[in-house]
Write an enzyme that holds these catalytic residues in place. Sequence first.
Site, PDB file in Angstrom:
ATOM      1  CD  GLU A   1     -14.291  23.383  26.112  1.00  0.00           C
ATOM      2  OE1 GLU A   1     -13.364  22.608  26.426  1.00  0.00           O
ATOM      3  OE2 GLU A   1     -14.255  24.126  25.122  1.00  0.00           O
TER       4      GLU A   1
ATOM      5  CB  THR B   1     -17.139  15.890  26.636  1.00  0.00           C
ATOM      6  OG1 THR B   1     -16.183  16.596  25.849  1.00  0.00           O
ATOM      7  CG2 THR B   1     -18.524  16.442  26.386  1.00  0.00           C
ATOM      8  CG  ASP B   2     -11.410  16.346  29.080  1.00  0.00           C
ATOM      9  OD1 ASP B   2     -12.209  16.759  29.949  1.00  0.00           O
ATOM     10  OD2 ASP B   2     -10.249  16.798  28.949  1.00  0.00           O
TER      11      ASP B   2
ATOM     12  N   GLY C   1      -3.246  30.886  31.667  1.00  0.00           N
ATOM     13  CA  GLY C   1      -4.567  31.217  32.225  1.00  0.00           C
ATOM     14  C   GLY C   1      -5.570  31.693  31.192  1.00  0.00           C
TER      15      GLY C   1
ATOM     16  N   GLY D   1      -6.940  29.695  28.952  1.00  0.00           N
ATOM     17  CA  GLY D   1      -7.719  28.553  28.474  1.00  0.00           C
ATOM     18  C   GLY D   1      -7.070  27.873  27.284  1.00  0.00           C
TER      19      GLY D   1
ATOM     20  CB  SER E   1      -0.568  23.348  32.919  1.00  0.00           C
ATOM     21  OG  SER E   1      -1.869  22.976  32.582  1.00  0.00           O
TER      22      SER E   1
ATOM     23  CD  GLU F   1      -1.653  19.345  33.294  1.00  0.00           C
ATOM     24  OE1 GLU F   1      -2.631  19.995  33.710  1.00  0.00           O
ATOM     25  OE2 GLU F   1      -1.229  19.420  32.134  1.00  0.00           O
TER      26      GLU F   1
ATOM     27  CG  ASP G   1      -6.054  20.472  28.125  1.00  0.00           C
ATOM     28  OD1 ASP G   1      -6.964  20.422  27.274  1.00  0.00           O
ATOM     29  OD2 ASP G   1      -6.153  21.084  29.194  1.00  0.00           O
TER      30      ASP G   1
HETATM   31  C1  GLA Z   1      -9.636  22.161  31.143  1.00  0.00           C
HETATM   32  C2  GLA Z   1      -9.061  20.763  31.317  1.00  0.00           C
HETATM   33  C3  GLA Z   1      -9.454  19.866  30.144  1.00  0.00           C
HETATM   34  C4  GLA Z   1     -10.949  19.911  29.902  1.00  0.00           C
HETATM   35  C5  GLA Z   1     -11.414  21.349  29.783  1.00  0.00           C
HETATM   36  C6  GLA Z   1     -12.912  21.469  29.636  1.00  0.00           C
HETATM   37  O1  GLA Z   1      -9.015  22.800  30.063  1.00  0.00           O
HETATM   38  O2  GLA Z   1      -7.669  20.828  31.424  1.00  0.00           O
HETATM   39  O3  GLA Z   1      -9.019  18.545  30.381  1.00  0.00           O
HETATM   40  O4  GLA Z   1     -11.611  19.240  30.941  1.00  0.00           O
HETATM   41  O5  GLA Z   1     -11.019  22.106  30.919  1.00  0.00           O
HETATM   42  O6  GLA Z   1     -13.347  20.893  28.460  1.00  0.00           O
END
Ligand code: GLA
Length: 384
Positions: A32, A34-35, A124, A126, A130, A162, A174
């Site tokens: 989480e 980290t991307d 929303g 998580g 989107s 995005e 994502d």
């Molecule tokens: C959101 C972002 C992702 C990632 C997460 C956290 O979902 O869209 O790209 O950064 O938060 O890991």
Amino acid sequence: MSRPAIDFFRDAFGEPPRAVASAPGRVNLIGEHTDYNGGPVLPIAIAERTTVAVGPGPVNAPGVLEAVSTRYHKVIRVRWQEELPKGWAAYVAGVLRELWALEALPRMDGGGVRIAVTSTVPVGAGLASSAALSVAAAKALVTLAGATLTPRQVAGVAFRAECDHVGVRCGVMDQTIAALAKREHALLLECASLETRQIPFHARLFLVDSGVRHNLSAGRLNERRAECEAAVKRLKVELPELVWLASWPAQWLLRLKRALREPLRSRAVHVVGETARTRLAAQLLERGRLKQFGALLYESHESCRRLYDCSAPELDTIVAAAKRAGALGARLTGAGWGGAAIVLVSKTDKKTIPAIQRAFQRSYGRTPPVMEVAASAGTHTERL
Ligand code: GLA
């Protein structure tokens, strides 16, 4: 799957669509925040999908986007090259701009297009609703244009839509999982190199919705990203070639702690720790070591809560109750500050989920919605 979107398109615009595509939401198993720091992530796609039906734009209105969604009902009408609409249609306009630049949109009528959206991905929560929208829109529009883009290119278009147009400073996770997901597999994605590995995933996983909703573009994600960039800037004094925070050597943690003040120190320690945890978790999953894998999920949650400060009391309640009830692992998933938590249980476990619901009910006076998740497929075109 495509029927409701086709019917909705026809109802809204009085003619059938020319192409339809869908893309899934996702849950991230571990990795989480980290991307966007160049580290690894390990998401799966979920069965909930967004479906986008597309057709040529209205006659005598060159360059006009007309967009409808079952969630909002109002028809949005905008010249997307000149104006970015507000709300969900901004993602579609961003995709149109990116595809136009790649010449992967029909050129007639100045890129006029009609779009109808149906979705089962909660917003929303998580679950990357989107990205499901952007990827499905990109896939449907590319099909309409008769262009060919690889799944990675589709993900790239959706990501830039995005990031560069809507202004959410997300990472690539994502969109990449929405485009590349394989049924019954998790995807290990190294975000700096975009190297991927599909890892079989058959475990029993539940999603518990805290009911707390967050608005990403408004907020905290952009703030955290800025903090990480500030940390890299400072750490370059120690390691001049450092590009990504996740590349900081894990064995130099003491040096990192000395170089940074709070809150940058905590943010950076999370990113470096989470990077190591995610790579180890992928190895454990590959070897079927679910118990050790689950222990890393708990560690990840604790790091998100304490160091990255991206949890919420409701999420902590779910994770603590999961642990007490003997779940293999649990953690928040996605950006955090609300949304859902994942809970990993053994094949025979019948008591953990009811125990979590009871604990949540005691604290918040309501029962959180729970759904079981199965690793599902990525974007594809749907039959007309
Ligand atoms: C959101 C972002 C992702 C990632 C997460 C956290 O979902 O869209 O790209 O950064 O938060 O890991």
